[in-house]
Design a protein around this motif. Structure first.
Motif, mmCIF file in Angstrom:
data_model
loop_
_atom_site.group_PDB
_atom_site.id
_atom_site.type_symbol
_atom_site.label_atom_id
_atom_site.label_comp_id
_atom_site.label_asym_id
_atom_site.label_seq_id
_atom_site.Cartn_x
_atom_site.Cartn_y
_atom_site.Cartn_z
ATOM 1 N N GLU A 197 0.795 -1.229 0.000
ATOM 2 C CA GLU A 197 0.000 0.000 0.000
ATOM 3 C C GLU A 197 0.827 1.279 0.000
ATOM 4 O OE1 GLU A 197 -3.280 0.394 -0.665
ATOM 5 O OE2 GLU A 197 -3.106 -1.741 -1.065
ATOM 6 N N ASN A 198 1.976 1.287 0.628
ATOM 7 C CA ASN A 198 2.792 2.497 0.688
ATOM 8 C C ASN A 198 3.946 2.472 -0.309
ATOM 9 O OD1 ASN A 198 1.293 3.755 2.762
ATOM 10 N ND2 ASN A 198 2.233 2.366 4.233
ATOM 11 N N MET A 199 3.804 1.655 -1.347
ATOM 12 C CA MET A 199 4.856 1.528 -2.355
ATOM 13 C C MET A 199 4.325 1.906 -3.720
ATOM 14 S SD MET A 199 6.603 -2.182 -1.561
ATOM 15 C CE MET A 199 7.859 -1.988 -2.807
ATOM 16 N N ARG A 200 5.224 2.386 -4.543
ATOM 17 C CA ARG A 200 4.946 2.516 -5.967
ATOM 18 C C ARG A 200 5.682 1.365 -6.647
ATOM 19 N NH1 ARG A 200 7.365 7.454 -8.210
ATOM 20 N NH2 ARG A 200 8.968 7.071 -6.670
ATOM 21 N N PRO A 201 5.239 0.978 -7.826
ATOM 22 C CA PRO A 201 6.025 -0.018 -8.556
ATOM 23 C C PRO A 201 7.427 0.528 -8.819
ATOM 24 C CG PRO A 201 3.943 0.425 -9.682
ATOM 25 C CD PRO A 201 4.063 1.425 -8.573
ATOM 26 N N GLN A 202 8.412 -0.369 -8.827
ATOM 27 C CA GLN A 202 9.775 0.059 -9.139
ATOM 28 C C GLN A 202 9.840 0.606 -10.555
ATOM 29 O OE1 GLN A 202 11.071 -1.105 -6.303
ATOM 30 N NE2 GLN A 202 13.180 -0.415 -6.352
ATOM 31 N N PHE A 203 9.110 -0.044 -11.462
ATOM 32 C CA PHE A 203 8.999 0.431 -12.840
ATOM 33 C C PHE A 203 7.806 -0.241 -13.497
ATOM 34 C CE2 PHE A 203 11.959 -3.127 -12.918
ATOM 35 C CZ PHE A 203 11.540 -3.895 -13.989
ATOM 36 N N THR A 204 7.393 0.317 -14.623
ATOM 37 C CA THR A 204 6.284 -0.223 -15.418
ATOM 38 C C THR A 204 6.770 -0.397 -16.847
ATOM 39 O OG1 THR A 204 4.646 0.917 -14.050
ATOM 40 C CG2 THR A 204 3.922 0.200 -16.236
ATOM 41 N N ILE A 205 6.427 -1.526 -17.422
ATOM 42 C CA ILE A 205 6.739 -1.782 -18.825
ATOM 43 C C ILE A 205 5.411 -1.888 -19.572
ATOM 44 C CG2 ILE A 205 7.703 -3.417 -20.489
ATOM 45 C CD1 ILE A 205 9.758 -4.188 -18.390
ATOM 46 N N ASN A 206 5.281 -1.100 -20.612
ATOM 47 C CA ASN A 206 4.085 -1.201 -21.441
ATOM 48 C C ASN A 206 4.242 -2.399 -22.369
ATOM 49 O OD1 ASN A 206 2.956 1.210 -20.415
ATOM 50 N ND2 ASN A 206 4.207 2.399 -21.810
ATOM 51 N N PHE A 207 3.194 -3.210 -22.454
ATOM 52 C CA PHE A 207 3.200 -4.285 -23.443
ATOM 53 C C PHE A 207 2.005 -4.078 -24.366
ATOM 54 C CE2 PHE A 207 0.795 -6.006 -19.897
ATOM 55 C CZ PHE A 207 -0.210 -6.778 -20.468
ATOM 56 N N GLU A 208 1.905 -4.885 -25.375
ATOM 57 C CA GLU A 208 0.917 -4.660 -26.426
ATOM 58 C C GLU A 208 -0.491 -4.419 -25.895
ATOM 59 O OE1 GLU A 208 -0.846 -6.890 -30.394
ATOM 60 O OE2 GLU A 208 0.923 -7.691 -29.421
ATOM 61 N N ARG A 209 -0.908 -5.168 -24.883
ATOM 62 C CA ARG A 209 -2.288 -5.076 -24.408
ATOM 63 C C ARG A 209 -2.406 -4.571 -22.973
ATOM 64 N NH1 ARG A 209 -5.529 -4.494 -28.362
ATOM 65 N NH2 ARG A 209 -6.560 -3.827 -26.499
ATOM 66 N N GLY A 210 -1.334 -3.998 -22.434
ATOM 67 C CA GLY A 210 -1.468 -3.511 -21.069
ATOM 68 C C GLY A 210 -0.220 -2.911 -20.475
ATOM 69 N N PHE A 211 -0.230 -2.893 -19.147
ATOM 70 C CA PHE A 211 0.822 -2.295 -18.344
ATOM 71 C C PHE A 211 1.321 -3.340 -17.345
ATOM 72 C CE2 PHE A 211 -2.538 0.728 -19.342
ATOM 73 C CZ PHE A 211 -1.848 1.692 -20.057
ATOM 74 N N ASP A 212 2.627 -3.567 -17.310
ATOM 75 C CA ASP A 212 3.261 -4.492 -16.362
ATOM 76 C C ASP A 212 3.932 -3.680 -15.258
ATOM 77 O OD1 ASP A 212 2.865 -7.128 -17.273
ATOM 78 O OD2 ASP A 212 4.558 -7.023 -18.643
#
Length: 172
Positions: free
Chosen positions: A93-108
Motif C-alpha cells: 500500500e505504501n509503495m509505488r512499482p519500481q517500474f512499469t513496462i508497457n506491453f501490447e495489451r497492457g501495463f506491467d
C-alpha cells in the motif's frame, strides 16, 4: 470468471470491464503486476509453473505475477498475487512499482522487495506453482539458455537485479 478493469493508453481507468479470455477492444488495456523477492544474498525467489498451467507450462518464472482483477489497485493486486501463489502476506500500500513496462495489451508493474524467506514455510498454490527456489542472476540466465525459464529479455532480468534496492534509472 476473473474480471479486469480496462484502461486507456494513458493508463486512465475507463468505466469498462472485460472477462479473462475475451478479446480486448482496440486501444483498451489491462493491468498486470509482478513481484520479485530478493534475499540478503542478492538471489531472487523464482517459481516453476505447473505442467497443466496454460502459458509457459513447466517453465521457471520470477517470484509471482498476474492480472489485476476488477477493483484492484496495482498494490492490492501485488499483495493478492503474492499471497495466492506463495502464501506470503505483504502490504504494498505504501509503495509505488519500481517500474512499469508497457506491453501490447497492457501495463506491467514490477515491485521489487527484499526479504529472507524459509522456502519450507511457503504455501504454494497448487493450480499455479509446482516448485520454488532461490536463484542468482547467472542461474536465471543459465535456465534461460536451457529454455527452462520464461524468455524475458536478459536486460530486464539484469535490470531487476541491479535496481532491486532503488528507484529510477540513474546509478548514484
Amino acid at each position: 470468471m476473473e474480471t479486469w478493469d480496462l484502461y486507456d493508453k494513458h493508463r486512465i481507468k475507463i468505466e469498462k470491464q472485460i472477462t479473462r479470455g475475451e478479446t480486448l477492444p482496440p486501444d483498451e488495456f489491462h493491468l498486470v503486476v509482478h513481484v520479485c523477492i530478493f534475499n540478503s544474498k542478492g538471489e531472487m525467489l523464482i517459481q516453476q509453473r505447473q505442467p497443466f498451467k496454460q502459458g509457459w507450462s513447466n517453465l521457471w518464472d520470477i517470484t509471482c505475477g498476474g492480472s489485476a482483477t476488477a477493483g484492484d489497485t496495482s498494490q492490492q493486486a501485488a499483495s493478492r498475487e503474492l499471497f495466492e501463489e506463495l502464501g506470503i502476506d505483504y502490504s504494498f500500500e505504501n509503495m509505488r512499482p519500481q517500474f512499469t513496462i508497457n506491453f501490447e495489451r497492457g501495463f506491467d508493474d514490477y515491485y521489487l522487495i527484499e526479504m529472507d524467506i524459509d522456502l519450507n514455510e511457503l504455501t504454494l498454490q497448487h493450480e499455479e506453482v509446482q516448485a520454488v527456489k532461490w536463484a542468482s542472476k547467472e542461474g536465471i540466465f543459465k535456465l534461460m539458455e536451457q529454455k527452462a525459464f520464461i524468455p524475458y529479455y536478459e536486460s530486464i532480468i539484469a535490470f531487476l537485479f541491479e535496481s532491486r534496492q532503488r528507484y529510477g534509472s540513474i546509478r548514484l
